[in-house]
Design a protein around this motif. Structure first.
Motif, PDB file in Angstrom:
ATOM      1  N   VAL A 120      31.918  28.064  65.537  1.00  0.00           N
ATOM      2  CA  VAL A 120      31.480  29.452  65.732  1.00  0.00           C
ATOM      3  C   VAL A 120      32.550  30.417  65.225  1.00  0.00           C
ATOM      4  O   VAL A 120      32.258  31.408  64.548  1.00  0.00           O
ATOM      5  N   SER A 121      33.791  30.113  65.519  1.00  0.00           N
ATOM      6  CA  SER A 121      34.896  30.958  65.058  1.00  0.00           C
ATOM      7  C   SER A 121      34.999  30.950  63.539  1.00  0.00           C
ATOM      8  O   SER A 121      35.180  32.000  62.912  1.00  0.00           O
ATOM      9  N   MET A 122      34.871  29.782  62.919  1.00  0.00           N
ATOM     10  CA  MET A 122      34.944  29.676  61.464  1.00  0.00           C
ATOM     11  C   MET A 122      33.818  30.438  60.788  1.00  0.00           C
ATOM     12  O   MET A 122      33.996  31.041  59.727  1.00  0.00           O
ATOM     13  N   ALA A 123      32.636  30.430  61.413  1.00  0.00           N
ATOM     14  CA  ALA A 123      31.472  31.108  60.829  1.00  0.00           C
ATOM     15  C   ALA A 123      31.559  32.619  60.950  1.00  0.00           C
ATOM     16  O   ALA A 123      30.847  33.343  60.242  1.00  0.00           O
ATOM     17  N   GLY A 124      32.411  33.102  61.833  1.00  0.00           N
ATOM     18  CA  GLY A 124      32.520  34.541  62.050  1.00  0.00           C
ATOM     19  C   GLY A 124      31.614  35.041  63.154  1.00  0.00           C
ATOM     20  O   GLY A 124      31.403  36.248  63.302  1.00  0.00           O
ATOM     21  N   GLY A 160      26.414  22.678  53.612  1.00  0.00           N
ATOM     22  CA  GLY A 160      26.509  21.672  54.648  1.00  0.00           C
ATOM     23  C   GLY A 160      27.955  21.628  55.099  1.00  0.00           C
ATOM     24  O   GLY A 160      28.702  22.594  54.925  1.00  0.00           O
ATOM     25  N   SER A 161      28.397  20.511  55.622  1.00  0.00           N
ATOM     26  CA  SER A 161      29.771  20.426  56.124  1.00  0.00           C
ATOM     27  C   SER A 161      30.839  20.653  55.049  1.00  0.00           C
ATOM     28  O   SER A 161      31.793  21.403  55.281  1.00  0.00           O
ATOM     29  N   PRO A 162      30.732  20.052  53.851  1.00  0.00           N
ATOM     30  CA  PRO A 162      31.807  20.214  52.873  1.00  0.00           C
ATOM     31  C   PRO A 162      32.038  21.653  52.427  1.00  0.00           C
ATOM     32  O   PRO A 162      33.182  22.063  52.210  1.00  0.00           O
ATOM     33  N   THR A 163      30.974  22.446  52.275  1.00  0.00           N
ATOM     34  CA  THR A 163      31.137  23.815  51.773  1.00  0.00           C
ATOM     35  C   THR A 163      31.068  24.870  52.877  1.00  0.00           C
ATOM     36  O   THR A 163      31.115  26.066  52.608  1.00  0.00           O
ATOM     37  N   PHE A 164      30.963  24.422  54.111  1.00  0.00           N
ATOM     38  CA  PHE A 164      30.871  25.341  55.244  1.00  0.00           C
ATOM     39  C   PHE A 164      31.966  26.419  55.253  1.00  0.00           C
ATOM     40  O   PHE A 164      31.661  27.617  55.338  1.00  0.00           O
ATOM     41  N   PRO A 165      33.258  26.060  55.161  1.00  0.00           N
ATOM     42  CA  PRO A 165      34.286  27.104  55.233  1.00  0.00           C
ATOM     43  C   PRO A 165      34.284  28.053  54.046  1.00  0.00           C
ATOM     44  O   PRO A 165      34.830  29.155  54.128  1.00  0.00           O
ATOM     45  N   ILE A 166      33.637  27.659  52.946  1.00  0.00           N
ATOM     46  CA  ILE A 166      33.561  28.517  51.753  1.00  0.00           C
ATOM     47  C   ILE A 166      32.446  29.538  51.924  1.00  0.00           C
ATOM     48  O   ILE A 166      32.652  30.747  51.765  1.00  0.00           O
ATOM     49  N   HIS A 167      31.262  29.077  52.285  1.00  0.00           N
ATOM     50  CA  HIS A 167      30.137  29.993  52.501  1.00  0.00           C
ATOM     51  C   HIS A 167      30.394  30.916  53.697  1.00  0.00           C
ATOM     52  O   HIS A 167      29.843  32.017  53.750  1.00  0.00           O
ATOM     53  N   ALA A 168      31.207  30.469  54.645  1.00  0.00           N
ATOM     54  CA  ALA A 168      31.499  31.287  55.826  1.00  0.00           C
ATOM     55  C   ALA A 168      32.211  32.590  55.456  1.00  0.00           C
ATOM     56  O   ALA A 168      32.188  33.554  56.226  1.00  0.00           O
ATOM     57  N   LYS A 169      32.824  32.625  54.291  1.00  0.00           N
ATOM     58  CA  LYS A 169      33.524  33.832  53.843  1.00  0.00           C
ATOM     59  C   LYS A 169      32.593  34.828  53.162  1.00  0.00           C
ATOM     60  O   LYS A 169      32.996  35.956  52.867  1.00  0.00           O
ATOM     61  N   ARG A 170      31.353  34.428  52.890  1.00  0.00           N
ATOM     62  CA  ARG A 170      30.415  35.312  52.194  1.00  0.00           C
ATOM     63  C   ARG A 170      29.715  36.222  53.204  1.00  0.00           C
ATOM     64  O   ARG A 170      29.222  35.763  54.233  1.00  0.00           O
ATOM     65  N   GLU A 171      29.652  37.468  52.886  1.00  0.00           N
ATOM     66  CA  GLU A 171      29.051  38.436  53.790  1.00  0.00           C
ATOM     67  C   GLU A 171      27.556  38.158  53.961  1.00  0.00           C
ATOM     68  O   GLU A 171      26.807  38.070  52.991  1.00  0.00           O
ATOM     69  N   GLY A 172      27.134  38.016  55.201  1.00  0.00           N
ATOM     70  CA  GLY A 172      25.718  37.883  55.510  1.00  0.00           C
ATOM     71  C   GLY A 172      25.127  36.505  55.340  1.00  0.00           C
ATOM     72  O   GLY A 172      23.981  36.264  55.736  1.00  0.00           O
ATOM     73  N   VAL A 173      25.857  35.564  54.758  1.00  0.00           N
ATOM     74  CA  VAL A 173      25.325  34.217  54.545  1.00  0.00           C
ATOM     75  C   VAL A 173      25.416  33.408  55.840  1.00  0.00           C
ATOM     76  O   VAL A 173      26.445  33.405  56.519  1.00  0.00           O
ATOM     77  N   VAL A 174      24.331  32.732  56.179  1.00  0.00           N
ATOM     78  CA  VAL A 174      24.294  31.878  57.360  1.00  0.00           C
ATOM     79  C   VAL A 174      24.632  30.452  56.952  1.00  0.00           C
ATOM     80  O   VAL A 174      24.088  29.935  55.971  1.00  0.00           O
ATOM     81  N   CYS A 175      25.538  29.814  57.690  1.00  0.00           N
ATOM     82  CA  CYS A 175      26.014  28.475  57.337  1.00  0.00           C
ATOM     83  C   CYS A 175      25.323  27.415  58.189  1.00  0.00           C
ATOM     84  O   CYS A 175      25.008  27.650  59.357  1.00  0.00           O
TER      85      CYS A 175
END
Length: 374
Positions: free
Chosen positions: A38-42, A226-241
């Motif tokens: 949850v913290s990583m996702a923002g 998915g899991s491998p790209t989770f921390p990358i997409h988490a930095k994108r504004e508005g994108v749900v991981c």
């Protein structure tokens, strides 16, 4: 850090009374992993976890305690388990074809407090879904499934994807929600290399979303990764991981995704059932007890004996090479971490919840079944 991390956190009192093989789950560590995700996702609003790993209501409830109320899954049974658990939004990230379309309609009618959606990746499929929902007088939310290199399902982002988006908008009973992207083929161990590849793959997705937003004057939701790209997409504004493995974690991802600091929360127990030679033991951890799609050496890792080497594997047996002086007599119990936890969990109709070194509950893996009610 949990206090149990200062000792052998996986030890269980009275373990000799538990039959093997069995799968143990440690809720305190599961909670720790959920909080970290949850913290990583923002925030919980940017997290839509895939439930394929745990398949049980208890972990869903632990996620809800952290504010997560939308989920992703692959089967009707998983979707029904989520609805029974009180999930607000459920995306079945799998093509609905054949009888599954009728089951999807029944699901929508049976659990009206949950908003269900599914994927669409071709005009024929969109028409099929539209025809069935029109006859049933229900509205179905859909996400356009995009193929950015995994080559499993989805269509390439481009003109054909734009046309399919337009088609879904034109139907009477499909509600196009946005775009779905799974980029599971991106598994570079170096996070910098993985980020470059992920950003390159995502660029046409972002262009498509922007184009549809301008055309229809409405924000396009994006569920990605998915899991491998989770921390990358988490930095994108508005994108749900939508990572999936993090609640239990496994040896495979611990080695290949070193930047993600989740902890092991699910452990297999097995026993030495034979010592056919001085340098060999056999344990009761066959194909039916642990995921076995990987190379022989990448199926399970023994916590107290990390140097054990698998030499053969069959339905009910795993033979391991040992040093002759190892205290591994018949009956010895071993704790092990699977390399791939998701299909491992699916082999167990229940898991044992361990708290304060004792079995506290038995969690039913209800969604491992093909059907629950519908």
């Amino acid at each position: 850090m949990l206090l149990e991390d200062l000792q052998n956190w996986y030890d269980v009192k009275g373990i000799e009374k538990i039959d093997s093989p069995s799968l143990l789950v440690y809720p305190r560590r599961v909670k720790q992993n959920i909080k970290r995700a949850v913290s990583m996702a923002g925030g919980p609003e940017f997290l839509q976890p895939h439930v394929k790993t745990f398949k049980c209501q208890e972990v869903v409830h632990l996620m809800m305690n952290e504010g997560v109320y939308k989920f992703k899954c692959s089967t009707i049974a998983e979707a029904e388990m989520l609805a029974m658990s009180g999930a607000k939004e459920v995306l079945i990230a799998y093509p609905m074809v054949g009888p599954k379309v009728d089951r999807m309609v029944k699901l929508i009618l049976a659990y009206q407090d949950t908003q269900f959606s599914c994927l669409v990746d071709c005009p024929a499929q969109a028409k099929h879904l539209s025809d069935h929902t029109h006859l049933a007088e229900v509205y179905l939310r859909v996400y356009l499934d995009l193929n950015v290199g995994t080559d499993r399902t989805g269509m390439k982002p481009g003109k054909n994807a734009e046309a399919l988006y337009d088609l879904c908008k034109s139907t009477s009973h499909l509600i196009i929600m946005g775009l779905h992207v799974y980029d599971g083929h991106l598994r570079q161990i170096d996070i910098k290399e993985r980020r470059l590849a992920c950003n390159e793959a995502f660029e046409p997705v972002q262009k498509l979303a922007s184009k549809m937003e301008k055309k229809y004057g409405k924000e396009v939701s994006i569920i990605a990764g998915g899991s491998p790209t989770f921390p990358i997409h988490a930095k994108r504004e508005g994108v749900v991981c939508s990572p999936g493995t993090f609640p239990y974690w496994d040896r495979g991802y611990a080695l290949s995704l070193p930047e993600q600091k989740f902890t092991y929360a699910a452990v297999l127990i097995c026993r030495v059932i034979s010592r056919p030679a001085k340098d060999l033991i056999c344990v009761d951890l066959g194909y039916k007890a642990v995921a076995s799609e990987g190379p022989l050496g990448n199926r399970v890792w023994f916590l107290d004996y990390p140097d054990l080497e698998p030499v053969s594997h069959s339905e009910e047996h795993m033979v391991l090479r040992v040093q002759e002086d190892m205290d591994l007599t018949v009956g010895k119990l071993l704790y092990a971490i699977p390399y791939h936890i998701c299909p491992t969990v699916a082999m167990y109709d229940r898991v044992l919840s361990i708290e304060y070194e004792k079995v506290s509950e038995r969690w039913v893996t209800s969604a491992r079944r093909r059907r629950i009610n519908i």
